[in-house]
Scaffold this motif. Structure first.
Motif, short mmCIF file in Angstrom:
data_model
loop_
_atom_site.label_atom_id
_atom_site.label_comp_id
_atom_site.label_asym_id
_atom_site.label_seq_id
_atom_site.Cartn_x
_atom_site.Cartn_y
_atom_site.Cartn_z
N LYS A 28 -28.54 -61.55 -111.35
CA LYS A 28 -27.84 -60.11 -110.80
C LYS A 28 -28.99 -58.77 -110.76
CE LYS A 28 -23.83 -59.08 -113.00
NZ LYS A 28 -23.09 -59.07 -114.42
N ARG A 40 -24.02 -66.32 -95.89
CA ARG A 40 -23.63 -66.37 -96.73
C ARG A 40 -22.65 -67.06 -96.43
NH1 ARG A 40 -20.91 -62.34 -100.43
NH2 ARG A 40 -22.95 -60.49 -100.72
N ALA A 87 -30.37 -57.92 -107.95
CA ALA A 87 -29.24 -57.55 -106.68
C ALA A 87 -28.35 -55.88 -107.38
CB ALA A 87 -27.98 -58.50 -106.84
N GLY A 125 -27.75 -62.77 -100.36
CA GLY A 125 -27.08 -62.08 -99.07
C GLY A 125 -27.08 -60.74 -98.38
N LEU A 126 -28.33 -59.98 -99.29
CA LEU A 126 -28.42 -58.75 -99.91
C LEU A 126 -29.92 -58.67 -98.71
CD1 LEU A 126 -27.25 -57.12 -102.71
CD2 LEU A 126 -26.83 -56.12 -100.87
N ARG A 177 -24.68 -63.34 -103.56
CA ARG A 177 -25.05 -62.48 -103.50
C ARG A 177 -26.30 -61.73 -103.78
NH1 ARG A 177 -24.56 -58.59 -108.89
NH2 ARG A 177 -24.37 -56.27 -108.14
N ALA A 180 -23.08 -67.84 -108.15
CA ALA A 180 -22.42 -66.31 -107.39
C ALA A 180 -23.71 -64.70 -107.28
CB ALA A 180 -21.14 -65.89 -107.98
N GLN A 181 -24.06 -64.97 -108.04
CA GLN A 181 -25.46 -64.51 -108.47
C GLN A 181 -26.51 -64.17 -107.48
OE1 GLN A 181 -24.57 -61.85 -109.91
NE2 GLN A 181 -23.43 -62.93 -111.00
N LYS A 238 -22.26 -70.40 -98.93
CA LYS A 238 -20.83 -70.99 -99.79
C LYS A 238 -20.43 -72.46 -99.37
CE LYS A 238 -19.54 -66.18 -100.74
NZ LYS A 238 -18.51 -64.77 -99.93
N GLU A 261 -28.79 -52.49 -104.76
CA GLU A 261 -27.20 -52.27 -104.44
C GLU A 261 -27.15 -50.86 -104.47
OE1 GLU A 261 -23.20 -53.31 -105.10
OE2 GLU A 261 -23.60 -55.62 -103.65
N GLU A 315 -26.55 -62.13 -92.08
CA GLU A 315 -26.40 -61.64 -93.57
C GLU A 315 -25.08 -62.12 -93.28
OE1 GLU A 315 -23.99 -58.75 -95.44
OE2 GLU A 315 -24.22 -59.11 -96.94
#
Lengths: 219, 585
Positions: B449, B26, B452, B10-11, B7, B3-4, B30, B456, B22
């Motif tokens: 993480k 993504r 990310a 995506g960023l 994410r 998941a990390q 997935k 953000e 994006e």
């Protein structure tokens, strides 16, 4: 006798709880978002190399935003149709036409012919009107327009199409922008207006937020 | 794809390619391999936009397509590559390395190729020459030949490679993979760029001349015409041959740099120079996945030392002995011929560097005493709580607290060894242990993480002050145009004053924050690189013994590992450790 059996203390026993007390009361609220750190983190590494890397990174990001690979989503539809919309959206011409793909390396199905792209672009930007009949009508009319385009002047086009469809958006401009070579300044090309684009800036974006720190008056 | 990672990818895609790409990226990450219809359906975007996004992703190598997996007539399927997207984080480091090795020309070549994904050689040379000319003085311009020669040098040292030709209907692709050195089955895996023999061959390109200085802005229109017209008819004999950046080679270079600086920090400058020489000599002969370099004799090393280091032969031998005896085990001895055969243990070095990183992370987060416990457990493997307290020389209560903190953070694991079939607590051994590889994976996910979160936060800060940023940009644009048209200083100051002092302060602090966050991302990426290299080097199926000994073993019908280890002691490395461990326990 603390720790029967060679002093081993597995999971269950905890030194802070004396016997018979039971487990501490559970937390009634979520853990804090920014918990206090016992050890402060080290400062960032500075120096020439780090600064140069930083500059490279920010430059790269800036350049990527202007390349044809940066696909912008369609501009958000505003609440009311405005006269200046006709002149504004021509500024967002499809920049993917600048990028010449070598189609031998890409699968056939991803090829979008210009005609179809325009029609899809049509369908896409008018999706909010969500009237399929209108869409089809527009498609047909655009086909006709495409054929006529090469022969007639654009102004007559727009007038006739706008009269027929009544306040439709600037599809003709988009086609022309996508296909025709820009021989002269983009701003004058599409609508043959005598005004530069900022004339149509209706001032809605200006001063929209509160001006806390402005010392000077706004005129 | 954790998941990390999703994410973070995506960023990165959002920052560099926009939100549309994006969404598509993504979705692909997935859902795995999908065909066009499914992507359109799941993302809810128009077919057109999805097609464009897929083209963009494929141009940059983040996505690949497979024709008709379920037989002819089935739709093309697309697959996203998570690790390729994560490389975007490292682009500044690649560009900077190219600058240190090949100067400004090399830097611009790599930058152009990273921005565009893949390009032909002629296009790259022209664009780079134009850019260099712009920054040079009036009247001079860049020769295409210079840029071409830098390009060739980059290809020779394998920093650039050809893109593998597009897999048509799967026919030509599969026949070539059969010849590749990897043991993967032919048709199901995509061919690696290195499986093609022409991977590093520079094509014959007819590109003679100098780049033209761009015309002044009044004639910008004509020049745009001229550029557009010029683009079509010129061909330079290398159509269809596209080049991309060879990330693996850059990673090798980074790894070598890290090893050299580690040796310099631990020992001294001369030893690091010796190691640098050894690595340089084995650059092209060692594959990127080899556990250690090919053996080099001390004579060769002596001859190849840089002339600035004028150390006599016996001093070199002493240095080499010191390096071999060092507990970090960077250099190993592989034989006695030629004055001693020496190798650099790459995998071992990576493992040690990763271990040092883990220890330092624990130290900075939990304090030096927790770090002492952590180091203890790394070396001694399984220890009971009482033993931990004794070896670490920490009072029982504090040791217990620290152990439980580390346990709750998953950095230390508990191993239960029962004495009786029911796992009664009083009759089971509870041993604390640290496994380096799973802990490294855990901390790598933490790093993803972290990056990310940093991104953000940076986006959030920029969004908060969006209006202010736009205003300052407008004012800068006005200033620039005024200066270009030669305005008086009063006008300039008047325009500058349009930004009030508190706004300037706000802007400055915003800039400072954004720079700090960006810089932090770069730094975390260094840790990510180290941990990623370690994990990929230790999960590859490396043979227990190197090739020569492997062949010797094949001749024996069956063998006893202890005996083999003793017999092959000259190999050093894993074999010695194995015997030490079995003897020690």
């Amino acid at each position: 006798m603390a720790g029967r059996g060679r002093g081993r203390r597995p999971f269950g026993t905890d030194p802070s709880i004396s016997r018979g007390e039971g487990l501490p009361p559970g937390l009634q609220q979520p853990t804090p978002v920014f918990p206090v750190m016992e050890q402060k983190p080290l400062p960032l590494a500075g120096g020439e190399e780090a600064e140069y890397l930083l500059a490279l990174k920010q430059d790269f990001r800036g350049v990527m935003k202007n390349l044809p690979f940066f696909i912008k989503p369609a501009a958000a539809q505003r609440d009311v149709q405005r006269y200046s919309d006709k002149y504004h959206s021509s500024e967002q011409t499809n920049s993917l036409t600048d990028w010449n793909l070598d189609w031998r390396r890409f699968p056939r199905e991803l090829q979008v012919h210009i005609r179809r792209r325009v029609r899809e672009g049509l369908a896409f930007s008018t999706m909010d009107s969500s009237v399929p009949v209108q869409k089809k009508k527009k498609k047909e009319e655009e086909e006709v327009l495409l054929k006529l385009e090469t022969l007639e002047k654009k102004e007559e086009h727009e007038q006739s199409s706008e009269e027929e469809e009544g306040g439709v958006k600037k599809k003709p401009e988009e086609e022309e922008g996508a296909e025709a070579e820009e021989e002269y300044d983009e701003e004058e090309l599409e609508e043959e207006t005598d005004y530069i684009m900022s004339y149509f800036d209706n001032g809605e974006e200006f001063g929209g937020d509160s001006d806390d720190n402005m010392d000077e008056a706004i005129y | 794809m954790t998941a990390q990672e999703v994410r973070l990818c995506g960023l990165l895609l959002q920052e560099h390619f926009g939100e549309v790409v994006e969404k598509v990226g993504r979705n692909l990450l997935k859902s795995g391999t999908q065909n066009l219809r499914a992507i359109v359906h799941e993302t809810g975007l128009s077919v057109d936009l999805v097609k464009k996004s897929l083209c963009v992703l494929m141009q940059h190598g983040a996505c690949s397509f497979i024709q008709g997996r379920k037989g002819p007539g089935s739709p093309t399927e697309y697959k996203a590559h998570c690790d390729r997207m994560l490389r975007i984080l490292r682009y500044p480091r690649y560009i900077y390395t190219a600058k240190t090795l090949y100067g400004d020309t090399g830097e611009l070549i790599i930058e152009e190729l990273l921005q565009r994904g893949h390009m032909t050689m002629s296009n790259t040379v022209k664009t780079v020459a134009d850019r260099l000319t712009q920054s040079m003085d009036e009247g001079s311009s860049m020769d295409y030949g210079e840029v071409s020669s830098t390009f060739s040098k980059l290809v020779e040292t394998h920093f650039l490679q050809r893109c593998p030709p597009a897999v048509g209907a799967g026919t030509t692709g599969s026949s070539q993979t059969a010849n590749s050195t990897s043991a993967a089955p032919a048709s199901s895996t995509a061919p690696t760029p290195e499986s093609f023999p022409d991977c590093y061959r520079v094509p014959q390109v007819t590109l003679i001349g100098r780049s033209k200085r761009p015309l002044a802005s009044e004639e910008g229109e004509d020049q745009r015409n001229a550029k557009k017209a010029k683009m079509d008819p010129e061909t330079h004999g290398d159509e269809g041959i596209y080049w991309q950046v060879n990330f693996e080679r850059f990673h090798q270079h980074f790894r070598d740099q890290t090893i050299i600086s580690a040796v310099a920090n631990k020992l001294d400058q001369t030893s690091s120079e010796i190691v640098r020489t050894m690595l340089r000599m084995s650059e092209v002969t060692t594959s990127s996945t080899a556990p250690c370099t090919k053996p080099l004799s001390a004579n060769e090393i002596f001859r190849s030392l840089p002339s600035t280091y004028n150390i006599p032969r016996h001093i070199l031998d002493q240095y080499l002995t010191l390096l071999v005896d060092d507990p970090m085990e960077f250099v190993g001895k592989a034989g006695e011929s030629g004055g001693g055969m020496y190798i650099v243990n790459l995998n071992q070095a990576l493992a040690n560097l990763a271990r040092a990183t883990l220890e330092s992370i624990v130290q900075e987060r939990f304090g030096s005493r927790s770090a002492r416990i952590f180091r203890l457990l790394l070396r001694k493997r399984h220890l009971e709580q009482k033993q931990v307290e004794d070896f670490a020389m920490i009072p029982a209560k504090e040791a217990k607290d620290m152990l439980y903190t580390l346990l709750s953070q998953n950095l230390v694991q508990l191993q239960e060894i029962p004495k009786t079939p029911d796992f009664a607590p009083s009759r089971t051994f509870y041993l604390y242990t640290v496994n380096q590889l799973p802990t490294a994976r855990l901390l790598l996910q933490n790093c993803y993480k972290t990056v990310a979160n940093l991104m953000e936060r940076r986006l959030f800060e920029a969004k908060e002050s969006k209006r202010l940023l736009e205003k300052s940009q407008r004012i800068e644009a006005i200033l620039a145009s005024l200066q270009a048209s030669g305005a008086e200083p009063e006008q300039l100051t008047e325009v500058e004053e349009m930004i009030t002092a508190p706004e300037k302060q706000q802007l400055d602090s915003l800039r400072l924050h954004v720079n700090k966050l960006d810089s932090a991302e770069n730094q975390v990426d260094e840790t990510i690189f180290l941990l990623e290299s370690y994990i990929s080097s230790s999960t590859k199926p490396t043979s227990f013994l190197n090739d020569v000994d492997g062949m010797w073993l094949e001749r024996k019908a069956h063998f006893d590992l202890d005996d083999t280890a003793r017999t092959l002691r000259h190999n050093g490395q894993k074999v010695e450790r194995y015997t030490k461990e079995t003897a020690g326990n």
